[in-house]
Design an enzyme around this catalytic site. Structure first.
Site: not given
Length: 233
Positions: A57, A83-85
């Site tokens: 990530r 950027i999503s959780q």
């Protein structure tokens, strides 16, 4: 010559050690992320957990945010996008029930992280990003990271990617105000779409395409950036 060779060898070993330490640091952070943020919240799909462990990530955020990459929250990636959780990425991916033979469409490439997770699970991933710099950066990033089963297109996500339809699964990572009918049309019968719907108040929906239309199920409140129509920037 012998002394110079020994010095060069020592420097190489130091550099290699530093590289390994960094790799180990981020690998540890990924393990913590999966165990504490994802598995602890009920995600049990082994393939999804393995993908979340594998995909780095920190490669999908800016240099200044790398040490925050595995925290339990979304992060900005520029151009008013995020950027999503991690948990939401895992949850949406689990809902989509990706099969190794699936052809998947993603709407909202962003930095490419969700696409990389999908690529670990599916046969082929097609991803559409409206913001040109993000699309270009994601395409290059995914190429460098070795993903050969992802195609990135700069375009209007509401239009999907008709040339490669129908898709087995669709994941939308930005929120339209209502279910995009054109995307539903690009799903195979029996296919699934995971999509956040709404403006200020949003809910995550699971859509199942049927022979006569589709069924929808609201699952939980979420917060995504709005899905934008048009040509982007």
């Amino acid at each position: 010559m012998k002394r110079a060779a020994l010095v060069a060898c020592a420097l190489l070993l130091v550099g290699s050690s530093a590289f390994s330490s960094e790799e180990d640091f981020y690998a540890g952070k990924r393990r913590e992320m999966v165990e504490e943020q994802i598995r602890a919240r009920g995600i049990r799909d082994v393939r999804v957990l393995d993908a979340m462990l594998k995909v780095e990530r920190h490669q999908f955020v800016g240099q200044e945010r790398k040490e925050l990459a595995y925290e339990d929250r979304p992060l900005p990636i520029g151009y008013r996008q995020t950027i999503s959780q991690p948990y939401i990425v895992a949850y949406m991916t689990t809902l989509a029930a990706i099969d190794p033979k699936d052809k998947v469409l993603e709407i909202g490439t962003g930095s490419g992280y969700q696409a990389a997770i999908l690529a670990e699970l599916a046969d082929m991933v097609y991803t559409v990003e409206i913001v040109k710099p993000l699309a270009d950066e994601a395409r290059e990033r995914l190429r460098i990271l070795g993903y050969r089963n992802i195609m990135v297109k700069r375009g209007d996500g509401y239009k999907g990617w008709l040339e490669h339809a129908p898709f087995d699964k669709i994941i939308v990572t930005a929120a339209p105000l209502e279910i995009p009918e054109e995307l539903v049309a690009q799903l195979k019968t029996g296919g699934l779409m995971v999509v956040p719907i709404g403006s200020i108040f949003q809910e995550l929906y699971l859509i199942k395409k049927t022979a006569g239309g589709y069924k929808k199920e609201a699952l939980l409140p979420v917060r995504f950036v709005p899905m934008v129509k048009g040509n982007g920037k």
